[in-house]
Scaffold this motif. Sequence first.
Motif, PDB file in Angstrom:
ATOM      1  N   SER A  36       0.804  -1.274  -0.083  1.00 10.44           N
ATOM      2  CA  SER A  36       0.105   0.077  -0.043  1.00 10.44           C
ATOM      3  C   SER A  36       0.860   1.206  -0.013  1.00 10.44           C
ATOM      4  O   SER A  36       2.066   1.277   0.532  1.00 10.44           O
ATOM      5  CB  SER A  36      -1.058  -0.077   1.233  1.00 10.44           C
ATOM      6  OG  SER A  36      -1.818  -1.131   1.220  1.00 10.44           O
ATOM      7  N   ILE A  37       0.414   2.222  -0.621  1.00 11.36           N
ATOM      8  CA  ILE A  37       1.129   3.556  -0.711  1.00 11.36           C
ATOM      9  C   ILE A  37       0.482   4.563  -0.232  1.00 11.36           C
ATOM     10  O   ILE A  37      -0.921   4.639  -0.149  1.00 11.36           O
ATOM     11  CB  ILE A  37       1.640   3.930  -2.043  1.00 11.36           C
ATOM     12  CG1 ILE A  37       0.462   4.044  -3.039  1.00 11.36           C
ATOM     13  CG2 ILE A  37       2.737   2.884  -2.656  1.00 11.36           C
ATOM     14  CD1 ILE A  37       0.892   4.734  -4.271  1.00 11.36           C
ATOM     15  N   THR A  38       0.789   5.457   0.390  1.00 13.84           N
ATOM     16  CA  THR A  38       0.054   6.615   1.023  1.00 13.84           C
ATOM     17  C   THR A  38       0.890   7.936   0.579  1.00 13.84           C
ATOM     18  O   THR A  38       2.185   7.974   0.296  1.00 13.84           O
ATOM     19  CB  THR A  38       0.161   6.852   2.583  1.00 13.84           C
ATOM     20  OG1 THR A  38       1.574   6.720   2.930  1.00 13.84           O
ATOM     21  CG2 THR A  38      -0.728   5.818   3.143  1.00 13.84           C
ATOM     22  N   ALA A  58      -2.792  10.729   2.987  1.00  8.16           N
ATOM     23  CA  ALA A  58      -4.009  10.333   2.096  1.00  8.16           C
ATOM     24  C   ALA A  58      -4.119   9.059   2.663  1.00  8.16           C
ATOM     25  O   ALA A  58      -3.436   8.480   3.122  1.00  8.16           O
ATOM     26  CB  ALA A  58      -3.962  10.376   0.669  1.00  8.16           C
ATOM     27  N   ALA A  59      -5.479   8.210   2.409  1.00  9.43           N
ATOM     28  CA  ALA A  59      -5.788   7.121   2.844  1.00  9.43           C
ATOM     29  C   ALA A  59      -4.859   6.101   1.976  1.00  9.43           C
ATOM     30  O   ALA A  59      -4.497   6.316   0.762  1.00  9.43           O
ATOM     31  CB  ALA A  59      -7.226   6.678   2.267  1.00  9.43           C
ATOM     32  N   PRO A  60      -4.472   5.182   2.539  1.00 10.33           N
ATOM     33  CA  PRO A  60      -3.578   3.904   1.830  1.00 10.33           C
ATOM     34  C   PRO A  60      -4.259   3.595   0.722  1.00 10.33           C
ATOM     35  O   PRO A  60      -5.515   3.447   0.744  1.00 10.33           O
ATOM     36  CB  PRO A  60      -3.328   2.934   2.725  1.00 10.33           C
ATOM     37  CG  PRO A  60      -3.750   3.480   4.061  1.00 10.33           C
ATOM     38  CD  PRO A  60      -4.759   4.624   3.698  1.00 10.33           C
TER      39      PRO A  60
END
Length: 189
Positions: free
Chosen positions: A10-12, A26-28
């Motif tokens: 996951s990236i944020t 931001a949301a993942p």
Amino acid sequence: IVNIGVTSASITVTELNATGCISPAAAPYPVTVHARPSMTSPTTVEICSGEQVNDGTAGANLILTSSIGGSTFAWVVNSKTGSVGGAAVGNSGPGQINQTLTNTSGAPGSVTYEIIPTSPAPGLCVGPTQVVTITVDPEPVGANIIRTVECSNVPFSVSPDNITNGLGGTSTYTWVRNALPAGLTQVTA
């Protein structure tokens, strides 16, 4: 994102403005990164005239391989040198290269291929191009030796001087005699 293997993560995202302020994260967001295959097959191969580049056997002259199993390949003939037959610039195809290359010129020639690997689904990532050069060694070309008259019980010899493309002194030979007609027999020493 750079990845050398297949992975999920996951990236944020955050932003840094010109004054040095950082935004809230931001949301993942889930992301799967697939690797690009790189070619692992040899870049040069030497074959004899009349041989197939890949005949589908485990002992083929060239087996296209990549860093990711199950990859597919697309190839194109980029250039040729010498008098090589069986391939033309622009020939292309999918999978293994199954062209049969010939050379009766008396000097080695070559065919250069560009090969592009693509990883299997679900990634279907295209890898970097590999350039492969196949050197095609010439075959000796001779003319039939026709002897119209020989005397019975008199030895005679035949020489390889009839090789017409300059390979006479560098080749080895196998002699084949047609079946003898009725009434003739072969005398062996």
